[in-house]
Enzyme design. Structure first.
Site, mmCIF file in Angstrom:
data_model
loop_
_atom_site.group_PDB
_atom_site.id
_atom_site.type_symbol
_atom_site.label_atom_id
_atom_site.label_comp_id
_atom_site.label_asym_id
_atom_site.label_seq_id
_atom_site.Cartn_x
_atom_site.Cartn_y
_atom_site.Cartn_z
ATOM 1 N N HIS A 15 0.761 -1.250 0.000
ATOM 2 C CA HIS A 15 0.000 0.000 0.000
ATOM 3 C C HIS A 15 0.793 1.302 0.000
ATOM 4 C CE1 HIS A 15 -3.779 -2.100 0.372
ATOM 5 N NE2 HIS A 15 -3.315 -2.789 1.401
ATOM 6 N N HIS A 107 -3.617 -3.177 7.880
ATOM 7 C CA HIS A 107 -4.654 -3.406 6.864
ATOM 8 C C HIS A 107 -5.207 -2.064 6.389
ATOM 9 C CE1 HIS A 107 -7.986 -5.286 4.772
ATOM 10 N NE2 HIS A 107 -8.843 -4.593 5.477
#
Length: 114
Positions: A15, A107
Site C-alpha cells: 500500500h 490493513h
C-alpha cells in the site's frame, strides 16, 4: 520477527509507494508477482503516495487491534476493475482508514475517515 513487524512489512509493500502520481502505473505495479500471489489479478488495491513515517504515525498509541483515521490527507492511487489484468486507475487526495495492531498499520480499510 514479531507478527506486527511482518504485517507492517506486508502493508508497506502492498500500500505505500514512493513513486509520484505521474510515474505510477497500475498495470505495471499490479501485475508484479507481489500482488498476484495465487496468480489471480487482485480486484482492487489502493496505494498511498508517501514515505512510511506519516502512515505509521496514524497508529501511534494504538493498542490492540483498532481501526484509525488519518488526521492528514494523503495522495492516493486506486487500481481497480481489472479486465484480463488491465486496471483502471484513479487518483485522489483523501483521509485514509487503516487497521492498526499495536502501533503498526496492518490493513488498508478504506479511503476516507473510518
Amino acid at each position: 520477527k514479531p507478527k506486527e513487524d511482518r504485517e507492517w512489512e506486508k502493508f508497506k509493500t502492498k500500500h505505500i509507494t514512493s513513486q509520484s502520481v505521474a510515474d505510477f502505473n497500475c498495470n505495471r505495479t499490479m501485475n508484479d508477482p507481489a500482488y498476484t500471489p495465487d496468480g489471480q489479478c487482485k480486484p482492487i488495491n489502493t496505494f498511498i503516495h508517501s514515505t512510511t513515517g506519516p502512515v505509521k504515525e496514524i497508529c501511534r498509541r494504538a493498542t490492540g487491534r483498532v481501526n484509525k483515521s488519518s488526521t492528514q490527507q494523503f495522495t492516493l492511487t486506486t487500481c481497480k476493475n481489472p479486465i484480463r489484468c488491465k486496471y483502471s486507475q484513479s487518483n485522489t487526495t483523501n483521509f485514509i482508514c487503516i487497521t492498526c495492531r499495536d502501533n503498526y498499520p496492518v490493513h488498508f480499510v478504506k479511503t476516507g475517515k473510518c
